[in-house]
Design a protein around this motif. Structure first.
Motif, mmCIF file in Angstrom:
data_model
loop_
_atom_site.group_PDB
_atom_site.id
_atom_site.type_symbol
_atom_site.label_atom_id
_atom_site.label_comp_id
_atom_site.label_asym_id
_atom_site.label_seq_id
_atom_site.Cartn_x
_atom_site.Cartn_y
_atom_site.Cartn_z
ATOM 1 N N VAL A 1 -16.715 -55.036 17.443
ATOM 2 C CA VAL A 1 -18.140 -55.222 17.692
ATOM 3 C C VAL A 1 -18.518 -54.266 18.817
ATOM 4 N N MET A 2 -19.547 -53.482 18.597
ATOM 5 C CA MET A 2 -19.939 -52.519 19.622
ATOM 6 C C MET A 2 -21.451 -52.388 19.701
ATOM 7 N N GLY A 3 -21.911 -52.020 20.887
ATOM 8 C CA GLY A 3 -23.322 -51.753 21.077
ATOM 9 C C GLY A 3 -23.639 -50.319 20.709
ATOM 10 N N MET A 4 -24.905 -50.018 20.609
ATOM 11 C CA MET A 4 -25.328 -48.697 20.147
ATOM 12 C C MET A 4 -25.010 -47.592 21.152
ATOM 13 N N THR A 5 -24.738 -47.958 22.406
ATOM 14 C CA THR A 5 -24.423 -46.922 23.395
ATOM 15 C C THR A 5 -22.925 -46.780 23.644
ATOM 16 N N ASN A 6 -22.140 -47.633 22.989
ATOM 17 C CA ASN A 6 -20.688 -47.600 23.219
ATOM 18 C C ASN A 6 -20.013 -46.413 22.532
ATOM 19 N N LYS A 7 -18.815 -46.096 23.044
ATOM 20 C CA LYS A 7 -17.912 -45.167 22.363
ATOM 21 C C LYS A 7 -16.641 -45.924 22.044
ATOM 22 N N LYS A 8 -16.247 -45.889 20.792
ATOM 23 C CA LYS A 8 -15.023 -46.563 20.360
ATOM 24 C C LYS A 8 -14.304 -45.689 19.347
ATOM 25 N N SER A 9 -13.056 -46.068 19.049
ATOM 26 C CA SER A 9 -12.274 -45.322 18.052
ATOM 27 C C SER A 9 -11.567 -46.269 17.107
ATOM 28 N N LEU A 10 -11.508 -45.871 15.855
ATOM 29 C CA LEU A 10 -10.702 -46.563 14.854
ATOM 30 C C LEU A 10 -9.434 -45.735 14.614
ATOM 31 N N LYS A 11 -8.324 -46.472 14.408
ATOM 32 C CA LYS A 11 -7.051 -45.776 14.209
ATOM 33 C C LYS A 11 -6.442 -46.143 12.864
ATOM 34 N N CYS A 12 -5.759 -45.180 12.286
ATOM 35 C CA CYS A 12 -5.085 -45.358 11.003
ATOM 36 C C CYS A 12 -3.735 -44.665 11.083
ATOM 37 N N GLU A 13 -2.714 -45.308 10.532
ATOM 38 C CA GLU A 13 -1.376 -44.740 10.592
ATOM 39 C C GLU A 13 -0.634 -44.975 9.277
ATOM 40 N N GLN A 14 0.125 -43.975 8.869
ATOM 41 C CA GLN A 14 0.996 -44.121 7.694
ATOM 42 C C GLN A 14 2.290 -43.372 7.962
ATOM 43 N N HIS A 15 3.383 -43.928 7.430
ATOM 44 C CA HIS A 15 4.696 -43.312 7.608
ATOM 45 C C HIS A 15 5.350 -43.068 6.258
ATOM 46 N N MET A 16 4.522 -42.657 5.290
ATOM 47 C CA MET A 16 5.035 -42.376 3.959
ATOM 48 C C MET A 16 5.241 -40.878 3.744
ATOM 49 N N GLY A 17 4.984 -40.082 4.776
ATOM 50 C CA GLY A 17 5.093 -38.639 4.629
ATOM 51 C C GLY A 17 3.935 -38.027 3.860
ATOM 52 N N HIS A 18 2.848 -38.787 3.718
ATOM 53 C CA HIS A 18 1.688 -38.278 3.002
ATOM 54 C C HIS A 18 0.968 -37.221 3.833
ATOM 55 N N ARG A 19 0.452 -36.207 3.137
ATOM 56 C CA ARG A 19 -0.202 -35.116 3.856
ATOM 57 C C ARG A 19 -1.709 -35.115 3.682
ATOM 58 N N ALA A 20 -2.237 -36.053 2.909
ATOM 59 C CA ALA A 20 -3.690 -36.188 2.769
ATOM 60 C C ALA A 20 -4.093 -37.569 3.269
ATOM 61 N N MET A 21 -5.132 -37.610 4.103
ATOM 62 C CA MET A 21 -5.629 -38.881 4.627
ATOM 63 C C MET A 21 -7.151 -38.896 4.535
#
Lengths: 117, 113
Positions: free
Chosen positions: A12-32
């Motif tokens: 949940v974030m306000g309109m003035t906030n800065k946040k980040s979403l993270k994603c991780e995979q360890h399948m050796g995939h080269r497209a995300m």
């Protein structure tokens, strides 16, 4: 292991906030991929990274900024979002771009449920 | 522009029934077609992927067919169970375009005990 992980699960974030979403995979995939999904709608593609380089930007507003620090990690930086940006943000990965990549299964993470107040 | 349509939008069946979900696409020049399952508020689980050169794929009680020339795919679920209740999405990657999956709007399946 066919798992794609995403953090946080909820944000949940306000309109003035800065946040980040993270994603991780360890399948050796080269497209995300980053997708956005509104309620009762199908996912819509936002960005594609191939071999850690941005290959597709589906005309996404600049308040969304993707980053691929390495082949296993994909971030989505958020700044000055609007309430209409509230949605489920899904990350996916596949073997790679090129002909092989186009014929590969995309594996999705569980998503981050984002609410912008 | 590729468009994917899924019929019906919602389906409710009693447990044990065999059922068919339909997917159609307007541009038959595809690389592949994927069927996904999505539980409420969750991510997508890949069920089956059919390459453009293939006619069908099977996994357990699921069978997906592809008729590329007519732009149609079906997902057959045998002996349905309450745990099969979810939204089922089909998606295609089109040749000559970007790498993106184009999704249908999904079929919401409810299997009643």
């Amino acid at each position: 292991d066919t798992e794609v992980t995403q953090t946080p699960k909820h944000l949940v974030m306000g309109m003035t906030n800065k946040k980040s979403l993270k994603c991780e995979q360890h399948m050796g995939h080269r497209a995300m991929y980053w997708y956005k999904q509104k309620a009762k709608k199908p996912p819509e593609l936002m960005f594609v990274y191939s071999y850690e380089k941005l290959s597709i930007n589906e005309s996404v507003p600049s308040r969304f900024s993707p980053e691929c620090p390495n082949s296993s990690l994909l971030n989505l930086h958020l700044h000055a979002l609007q309430p209409e940006d509230s949605a489920l943000y899904l990350c996916a990965s596949s073997q790679g771009e090129g002909l092989a990549g186009r014929t590969d299964t995309q594996y999705f993470g569980p998503g981050t449920r984002l609410t912008v107040l | 522009k590729q468009e994917v349509t899924q019929i019906p939008a919602a389906l409710s069946v009693p447990e044990g029934e065999n059922l068919v979900l339909n997917c159609s696409f307007t541009d038959s020049a595809i690389y592949n077609l994927q069927w996904f399952r999505q539980d409420p508020g969750k991510g997508l689980t890949s069920l089956l992927l059919i390459q453009s050169s293939q006619r069908e794929q099977t996994s357990g009680r699921l069978n997906a067919s592809l008729d590329k020339s007519s732009g149609r795919s079906t997902l057959y679920i045998a002996a349905s169970q309450p745990g099969d209740s979810a939204t089922y999405l089909c998606a295609v990657i089109t040749q000559g375009g970007s790498e993106k999956l184009v999704f249908g709007k999904g079929t919401k399946l409810t299997v009643n005990p």
